[in-house]
Design an enzyme around this catalytic site. Structure first.
Site, PDB file in Angstrom:
ATOM      1  N   HIS A 204      -1.543   1.211   7.462  1.00  0.00           N
ATOM      2  CA  HIS A 204      -1.990   1.155   6.067  1.00  0.00           C
ATOM      3  C   HIS A 204      -1.899   2.548   5.457  1.00  0.00           C
ATOM      4  CE1 HIS A 204      -4.127  -0.265   2.580  1.00  0.00           C
ATOM      5  NE2 HIS A 204      -5.119   0.591   2.762  1.00  0.00           N
TER       6      HIS A 204
ATOM      7  N   CYS B 112       0.831  -1.208   0.000  1.00  0.00           N
ATOM      8  CA  CYS B 112       0.000   0.000   0.000  1.00  0.00           C
ATOM      9  C   CYS B 112       0.867   1.260   0.000  1.00  0.00           C
ATOM     10  CB  CYS B 112      -0.956   0.002   1.187  1.00  0.00           C
ATOM     11  SG  CYS B 112      -0.150  -0.186   2.799  1.00  0.00           S
TER      12      CYS B 112
END
Length: 520
Positions: A471, A168
């Site tokens: 994330h 990510c």
């Protein structure tokens, strides 16, 4: 990592008839029948769900390690481990004994053969189903990409990026850069390069470090990735070819652990810059750059050699001014930069949300002021004064001598304590348009009325508590609309939502002066 257990664990034939029917990415766990995150054992070809579903793939490995008490083990049974499995969606390989993803292969290349067979099964299942569902897919795809904006229907042409295993950090940076029009258009207009030939020409391949393929180009794979985005032909693109090149030329990013997005961005820009300096596909870098007068003209910022599109877009110049507090000697140094890393002032570090009461709110201007304010260096940073001929106490101040076309601001949210690296989770208010950088310039009187104003084009956000976890997502503006990029998922959002984000990296584009503005 290089796994030593492949020889004893990879036992199935690459084209084994034991594989289930249908596409591998939709295979069901043999225990709970879930089709989320299917993994196939490379010892017995059984399919189970991953550890973030119900964990039956790991349980299959653990059950295989229980000693057989009622029957005498054969020599073959002792060697069989059931330790290695393959993700049926991304085709990455994992060893439970090593507790890590695997990049090597067996002497016979069985892992790669299984990977290619699963890919062929996936393609065959898609092809056989394509004709039957063509009309349905076209209608559903059209409907899913139609959004109501100001009462009229418009097409959503944004494309997501698949997560290849904690990638990510890379996806957020790629989506941000793809929305910087001058930068993105330059790469998309470059001539294509075919790096593979012969048997591998035009074929999708999966690489491991053991293959020893050094014929890679970061510029070419970056170009291909940018071309795949914003075409509207697919909902998500898999950047595994680019990630493979990243593994090849940036050893720090090998593996599937979480990485720092800002560190990746700097490595990416630096390597793109270096590769472009050497020319691309037989075309001199200077020839390519001169084709765009907006990039080549007025650009004087060179980092590690000649200028490229990287320095033409992101390059600025700082003046570092140091004054000796004993004799008053002044030292000036000019440093090129691609981004500015800003501290979040300590007095704001307890304010975590925009609406939290108590005390003033931290703004981007506070962070910029902290960066450019006069600072007295502490005892560990004594300045070597050439007049005093010894290290002395001194002050330091930064001025911006030249602003870039795209101003990249990195908020330093991670800092080291005595034992670990903590995250500063403070909300920092930032403008979506009209960021005025004039007061930070060395010679503000020489700048035009519009040349110091910047408008926000992209924001990278880190969700979570630590640099090695959490994330990354990104917000970016495209043709007047804001989008939220969360790996393969892209959603339309609004300015209010963007403004509430706890920014980690901010990308501001220089506002273009209106024709005739200087005459007013």
């Amino acid at each position: 990592m290089e796994c030593p257990h492949l020889g004893s664990s990879v036992c199935i034939a690459p084209d084994s008839a034991k594989f289930p029917q249908g596409s591998p990415s939709s295979w069901c766990c043999s225990v709970c029948r879930s089709n989320k995150s299917p993994w196939v054992c490379l010892t017995c070809s059984s399919v189970h769900c991953g550890r973030y579903v119900n964990g039956h793939a790991k349980k299959h490995y653990e059950d295989a390690q229980i000693p057989m008490t009622n029957h005498k083990k054969t020599e073959k049974q002792e060697k069989v481990q059931h330790t290695v499995c393959m993700d049926c969606s991304s085709y990455s390989t994992y060893c439970y004994r090593c507790d890590d993803f695997v990049v090597n292969d067996t002497k016979l290349g069985l892992v790669q053969k299984v990977r290619e067979h699963l890919q062929n099964l996936e393609n065959s299942a898609f092809t056989s189903d394509r004709h039957r569902k063509r009309k349905l897919l076209e209608n559903s795809s059209l409907n899913s990409k139609l959004l109501k904006v100001n009462g009229s229907t418009t097409a959503l042409c944004a494309t997501g990026l698949r997560n290849l295993g904690n990638t990510c950090f890379m996806n957020a940076i790629l989506q941000s850069l793809s929305n910087i029009q001058q930068f993105c258009c330059y790469f998309k207009e470059l001539p294509a390069v075919e790096l593979r030939n012969g048997k591998t020409a035009g074929r999708r391949t999966y690489h491991t470090r053991s293959q020893g393929d050094n014929n890679v180009s970061l510029v070419e794979e970056f170009r291909k990735t940018l071309c795949a985005l914003w075409q509207g032909s697919q909902t998500a693109f898999s950047p595994e070819s680019l990630f493979y090149v990243v593994w090849k030329i940036m050893p720090n990013f090998r593996g599937y652990q979480q990485q720092d997005a800002h560190e990746f961005m700097r490595y990416l820009l630096d390597h793109l810059h270096l590769e472009l300096q050497g020319g691309f596909n037989g075309v001199s870098r200077s020839v390519i750059l001169q084709e765009n007068s907006n990039l080549s003209g007025s650009n004087k910022c060179c980092i590690n050699g000649a200028s490229t599109v990287v320095t033409a877009i992101f390059g600025g110049i700082l003046q570092n001014e140091v004054n000796c507090l004993i004799c008053g000697t002044e030292s000036r140094k000019f440093d090129p930069f691609l981004d500015l890393s800003l501290d979040i002032p300590s007095q704001f570090r307890n304010k975590r949300t925009k609406n939290q009461e108590g005390g003033p709110m931290c703004t981007l201007r506070d962070c910029l002021r902290s960066f450019t304010d006069l600072e007295e260096l502490d005892e560990t940073e004594l300045y070597m004064c050439h007049k005093c001929k010894k290290k002395q106490k001194s002050t330091k101040k930064f001025w911006i001598q030249k602003l870039p076309k795209v101003l990249c601001l990195h908020l330093k949210r991670f800092h080291w304590t005595a034992y670990l690296r903590n995250k500063v989770d403070t909300y920092v208010e930032f403008p979506l348009r009209g960021l005025d950088m004039k007061c930070y310039l060395l010679e503000p009187e020489n700048s035009g009325p519009e040349s110091c104003l910047y408008d926000l084009v992209a924001v990278v956000v880190h969700h979570g508590s630590g640099v090695g976890s959490g994330h990354y997502t990104a917000y970016a503006a495209h043709e007047g609309r804001w989008f939220h990029f969360n790996d393969s998922t892209v959603t339309l959002t609004d300015e209010e939502t963007v403004g509430k984000a706890k920014a980690y990296i901010l990308f501001y584009v220089e506002r273009q002066a209106k024709p005739g503005a200087e005459k007013l």
